[in-house]
Motif scaffolding. Structure first.
Motif, PDB file in Angstrom:
ATOM      1  N   HIS A  41       1.829  23.081   7.100  1.00 42.91           N
ATOM      2  CA  HIS A  41       2.098  22.020   8.076  1.00 42.91           C
ATOM      3  C   HIS A  41       0.991  20.963   8.092  1.00 42.91           C
ATOM      4  N   GLU A  42      -0.172  21.260   7.515  1.00 40.46           N
ATOM      5  CA  GLU A  42      -1.275  20.282   7.470  1.00 40.46           C
ATOM      6  C   GLU A  42      -1.103  19.237   6.366  1.00 40.46           C
ATOM      7  N   VAL A  44       0.137  16.097   4.370  1.00 42.07           N
ATOM      8  CA  VAL A  44       0.614  14.788   4.818  1.00 42.07           C
ATOM      9  C   VAL A  44       0.951  13.939   3.604  1.00 42.07           C
ATOM     10  N   TYR A  53       5.087  14.850   7.543  1.00 44.50           N
ATOM     11  CA  TYR A  53       4.029  15.745   7.999  1.00 44.50           C
ATOM     12  C   TYR A  53       4.491  17.166   7.726  1.00 44.50           C
TER      13      TYR A  53
END
Length: 132
Positions: A41-42, A44, A53
């Motif tokens: 999830h980090e 980008v 994201y």
């Protein structure tokens, strides 16, 4: 402790990972492109007219993204590595036939996968694409 910058073997590894990504981009090989983005999830990705994201959002976007031109050409690619597991790749690109598309691309790569993974575990953890 000072990190070694641009160790030739690490630069070669990252260059190979980046080349694999670029070939997958030209071939529209979504599976390889997805494997080269960190599934977290980090992660980008800032695109030309889009933002994702997290790995899942990137994979969903990629499933419907139009392919890039097969005439894509890279210019002024700069690869910088720090230690053995972190690096950046910055490049300019164009459609060499019509010069109708010119842009920039930056990627942050980290070895977060296994060295038996595609590209020796190198994954894109952040990416930015823009047009000039």
């Amino acid at each position: 402790m000072a990190r070694e910058i641009n160790k030739p073997d690490v630069v070669a590894e990252l260059e190979a990972a980046f080349t694999t990504y670029e070939q997958a981009l030209i071939d529209n090989d979504v599976k390889i492109m997805n494997l080269l983005f960190w599934s977290a999830h980090e992660t980008v990705r800032y695109g030309i007219a889009d933002i994702q994201y997290g790995g899942e959002a990137i994979y969903e976007w990629r499933a419907h993204a139009p392919p890039v031109s097969i005439y894509r050409q890279l210019h002024r690619t700069v690869i910088t590595t720090f230690g053995t597991d972190f690096g950046t790749v910055s490049t300019e690109f164009s459609n060499d036939v019509e010069k109708s598309v010119c842009g920039r691309q930056m990627q942050t790569w980290v070895r977060v996968g296994s060295q038996t993974d595609v590209a020796n575990g190198w994954k894109i953890v952040a990416a930015h694409v823009s047009l000039t």
